[in-house]
Design a protein around this motif. Structure first.
Motif, PDB file in Angstrom:
ATOM      1  N   PHE A 151      10.865  10.661  29.080  1.00  0.00           N
ATOM      2  CA  PHE A 151      10.154  11.063  29.935  1.00  0.00           C
ATOM      3  C   PHE A 151      10.780  11.625  31.376  1.00  0.00           C
ATOM      4  N   ILE A 167      10.269  13.893  34.976  1.00  0.00           N
ATOM      5  CA  ILE A 167       9.719  15.156  35.767  1.00  0.00           C
ATOM      6  C   ILE A 167      10.888  15.526  36.924  1.00  0.00           C
ATOM      7  N   ARG A 216       6.263  12.119  41.893  1.00  0.00           N
ATOM      8  CA  ARG A 216       5.362  11.466  42.728  1.00  0.00           C
ATOM      9  C   ARG A 216       4.352  12.493  43.117  1.00  0.00           C
ATOM     10  N   GLY A 269       1.874  13.597  40.834  1.00  0.00           N
ATOM     11  CA  GLY A 269       0.838  13.470  39.827  1.00  0.00           C
ATOM     12  C   GLY A 269       1.221  14.248  38.461  1.00  0.00           C
ATOM     13  N   SER A 282      12.342   2.715  32.374  1.00  0.00           N
ATOM     14  CA  SER A 282      12.914   2.435  33.556  1.00  0.00           C
ATOM     15  C   SER A 282      11.999   1.919  34.590  1.00  0.00           C
ATOM     16  N   LYS A 284       0.520   1.642  37.675  1.00  0.00           N
ATOM     17  CA  LYS A 284      -0.173   2.257  38.792  1.00  0.00           C
ATOM     18  C   LYS A 284      -1.324   3.099  37.866  1.00  0.00           C
TER      19      LYS A 284
HETATM   20  C1  LIG Z   1      11.192   5.636  27.779  1.00  0.00           C
HETATM   21  C2  LIG Z   1      11.639   6.453  28.954  1.00  0.00           C
HETATM   22  O1  LIG Z   1      11.407   7.663  28.918  1.00  0.00           O
HETATM   23  S1  LIG Z   1      12.123   5.711  30.305  1.00  0.00           S
HETATM   24  C3  LIG Z   1      12.732   6.888  31.634  1.00  0.00           C
HETATM   25  C4  LIG Z   1      11.534   7.402  32.338  1.00  0.00           C
HETATM   26  N1  LIG Z   1      12.077   8.563  33.369  1.00  0.00           N
HETATM   27  C5  LIG Z   1      12.840   8.209  34.594  1.00  0.00           C
HETATM   28  O2  LIG Z   1      12.877   7.159  34.852  1.00  0.00           O
HETATM   29  C6  LIG Z   1      13.333   9.516  35.081  1.00  0.00           C
HETATM   30  C7  LIG Z   1      12.917   9.563  36.626  1.00  0.00           C
HETATM   31  N2  LIG Z   1      11.760   9.536  36.658  1.00  0.00           N
HETATM   32  C8  LIG Z   1      10.697  10.374  36.534  1.00  0.00           C
HETATM   33  O3  LIG Z   1      11.285  11.425  35.900  1.00  0.00           O
HETATM   34  C9  LIG Z   1       9.346  10.404  37.156  1.00  0.00           C
HETATM   35  O4  LIG Z   1       9.230   9.534  38.146  1.00  0.00           O
HETATM   36  C10 LIG Z   1       8.170   9.695  35.948  1.00  0.00           C
HETATM   37  C11 LIG Z   1       8.389  10.438  34.712  1.00  0.00           C
HETATM   38  C12 LIG Z   1       8.875   8.423  35.608  1.00  0.00           C
HETATM   39  C13 LIG Z   1       7.073   9.752  36.596  1.00  0.00           C
HETATM   40  O5  LIG Z   1       6.593  11.239  36.929  1.00  0.00           O
HETATM   41  P1  LIG Z   1       5.824  11.499  38.368  1.00  0.00           P
HETATM   42  O6  LIG Z   1       5.575  12.858  38.213  1.00  0.00           O
HETATM   43  O7  LIG Z   1       6.720  11.105  39.395  1.00  0.00           O
HETATM   44  O8  LIG Z   1       4.611  10.422  38.375  1.00  0.00           O
HETATM   45  P2  LIG Z   1       3.266  10.543  39.159  1.00  0.00           P
HETATM   46  O9  LIG Z   1       3.384  11.433  40.315  1.00  0.00           O
HETATM   47  O10 LIG Z   1       2.216  11.113  37.966  1.00  0.00           O
HETATM   48  O11 LIG Z   1       2.869   9.143  39.566  1.00  0.00           O
HETATM   49  C14 LIG Z   1       3.622   8.518  40.370  1.00  0.00           C
HETATM   50  C15 LIG Z   1       3.882   7.022  40.324  1.00  0.00           C
HETATM   51  O12 LIG Z   1       4.914   6.815  39.598  1.00  0.00           O
HETATM   52  C16 LIG Z   1       5.788   5.799  39.673  1.00  0.00           C
HETATM   53  N3  LIG Z   1       6.879   6.141  40.448  1.00  0.00           N
HETATM   54  C17 LIG Z   1       7.360   7.628  40.499  1.00  0.00           C
HETATM   55  N4  LIG Z   1       8.542   7.621  41.130  1.00  0.00           N
HETATM   56  C18 LIG Z   1       8.942   6.447  41.511  1.00  0.00           C
HETATM   57  C19 LIG Z   1      10.105   6.027  42.222  1.00  0.00           C
HETATM   58  N5  LIG Z   1      10.836   6.722  42.844  1.00  0.00           N
HETATM   59  N6  LIG Z   1       9.886   4.633  42.379  1.00  0.00           N
HETATM   60  C20 LIG Z   1       8.842   3.825  42.137  1.00  0.00           C
HETATM   61  N7  LIG Z   1       7.915   4.234  41.597  1.00  0.00           N
HETATM   62  C21 LIG Z   1       7.733   5.721  41.175  1.00  0.00           C
HETATM   63  C22 LIG Z   1       4.966   5.110  41.025  1.00  0.00           C
HETATM   64  O13 LIG Z   1       4.166   4.152  40.440  1.00  0.00           O
HETATM   65  C23 LIG Z   1       4.147   6.095  41.634  1.00  0.00           C
HETATM   66  O14 LIG Z   1       3.059   5.970  42.325  1.00  0.00           O
HETATM   67  P3  LIG Z   1       3.452   5.870  43.954  1.00  0.00           P
HETATM   68  O15 LIG Z   1       3.914   7.016  44.259  1.00  0.00           O
HETATM   69  O16 LIG Z   1       1.936   5.886  44.588  1.00  0.00           O
HETATM   70  O17 LIG Z   1       4.143   4.720  44.080  1.00  0.00           O
END
Ligand SMILES: CC(=O)SCCNC(=O)CCNC(=O)[C@H](O)C(C)(C)COP(=O)(O)OP(=O)(O)OC[C@H]1O[C@@H](n2cnc3c(N)ncnc32)[C@H](O)[C@@H]1OP(=O)(O)O
Length: 333
Positions: A124, A126, A132, A134, A160, A169
């Motif tokens: 997964f 983004i 962050r 949506g 992660s 959330k």
């Molecule tokens: C099985 C696996 O794939 S594990 C690997 C998951 N991928 C990663 O870790 C790669 C890096 N991260 C990402 O690509 C993204 O942050 C994702 C895919 C995890 C989430 O996508 P987003 O578009 O950011 O999520 P979205 O905006 O819908 O939701 C936001 C929420 O996700 C969580 N989140 C997103 N980024 C972060 C961050 N940097 N730190 C902590 N929480 C986070 C929080 O709960 C956040 O809510 P908040 O902003 O109110 O704290």
């Protein structure tokens, strides 16, 4: 994420679903259609680049998503494009979500083993500039609807911290059922049954099974009686398992450093408890000194011996390294 070709024309929908065939979707009427093989190459480029970006974001030693891995597995990728980027150029990709059914052995809250085949979240990502906002939720919601599955029915492959926060959330997933493999499952996993939709990954197989057995598919079923050796499959293997092989150098580079005292921090447990597992290389590389010591145990190749005798100093870099060795070690050459 931008590409040197027209992503917007290639992927007409905001969310595109790709399976192992990596087929380019039908184009909008009126758009010029390049050769199909070129379009598939573009899809493969997008998948490869997304996989690389995701691996980098998760600090993985190699991508777990690529066009070739997609073609050799029955996984499904949901790809989200940026619809607002169209007037400026050729469109852009925001991120992706990869899922697939896997046979797993999971522990329930009484620590009994259950053989299950849940939908797993495998990768997964983004793009950093869109996180962050949506978009992750939009992609995840789309997948849940399309696969007709509830969040608590999913198994997550080594999530992660960001993903754990995301699940907490948006879906209130918090309490995990401890596992001994790399998958995380949440409370409620065993309480609900899941019948895959007709359009989902398991549709054909399930339809065939249903014709014979009218009982609904359960996300968890008890272990069947012991099967013949040939039937046993490598269950519960994470999609990230192959990374172990990818980071393992050949002998003697793979020799772990000898320790006289226990490490300051115990190695991370490869479990499915709530904390995020270690995502770096799974085995440390041997330090240079240890490597040199191992190599000195091997008799030198005749060419190496010749080089050593004709060039006593070696290259400046070599000189720097060997000069730090104890004299007794140097004399063995
Ligand atoms: C099985 C696996 O794939 S594990 C690997 C998951 N991928 C990663 O870790 C790669 C890096 N991260 C990402 O690509 C993204 O942050 C994702 C895919 C995890 C989430 O996508 P987003 O578009 O950011 O999520 P979205 O905006 O819908 O939701 C936001 C929420 O996700 C969580 N989140 C997103 N980024 C972060 C961050 N940097 N730190 C902590 N929480 C986070 C929080 O709960 C956040 O809510 P908040 O902003 O109110 O704290």
């Amino acid at each position: 994420m931008e590409f040197p070709f027209d992503v917007d024309a290639l992927l007409p929908e905001r969310i595109t679903v790709l399976d192992q065939h990596l087929r380019p979707p039908a184009r909008r009427p009126g758009t010029t259609t390049p050769a199909r093989v070129d379009l598939q190459q573009q899809i493969m480029t997008i998948v490869d680049e997304l996989g690389k970006a995701s691996a980098k974001a998760q600090q993985l030693p190699a991508p777990i998503t690529s066009a070739s891995r997609m073609q050799s597995n029955r996984h499904v990728m949901y790809v989200l494009k940026d619809t607002s980027a169209r007037p400026a150029g050729k469109g852009a990709i925001i991120g992706f979500l990869k899922v697939g059914y896997k046979k797993l052995f999971v522990l329930d809250d009484r620590e009994a083993h259950n053989e299950v085949e849940p939908l797993c979240i495998l990768d997964f990502y983004i793009h950093e500039s869109f996180q962050r906002h949506g978009h992750g939720r939009e992609l995840f919601q789309h997948m849940l609807q399309k696969e007709r599955v509830e969040p608590y029915q999913l198994a997550i492959d080594r999530p992660s911290q960001k993903l754990l926060k995301f699940l907490n959330k948006h879906y209130k997933l918090e309490t995990t059922v401890p596992q001994v493999n790399n998958f995380v499952i949440f409370e409620g996993f065993f309480a609900h049954q899941h019948r895959p939709p007709s359009s989902s990954l398991r549709a054909t197989r399930h339809a065939r099974a249903a014709a014979v057995d009218p009982t609904p598919t359960a996300p968890a079923r008890k272990l069947p009686p012991k099967r013949a050796e040939g039937d046993i499959k490598p269950y519960s293997s994470s999609d990230r398992e192959f990374l172990k092989v990818a980071v393992e150098p050949p002998w003697p580079l793979n020799r772990a450093p000898r320790r006289t005292t226990p490490p300051a921090h115990p190695p991370p447990r490869s479990s499915s408890l709530g904390n995020s597992p270690e995502r770096g290389p799974l085995r440390p590389f041997v330090p240079e000194q240890e490597l040199l010591r191992s190599l000195r145990l091997c008799p030198p190749h005749p060419t190496a011996r010749l080089l050593l005798t004709t060039d006593p100093g070696g290259s400046p870099a070599q000189r720097r390294r060997t000069s730090s060795l104890p004299r007794s070690d140097e004399s063995r050459y």
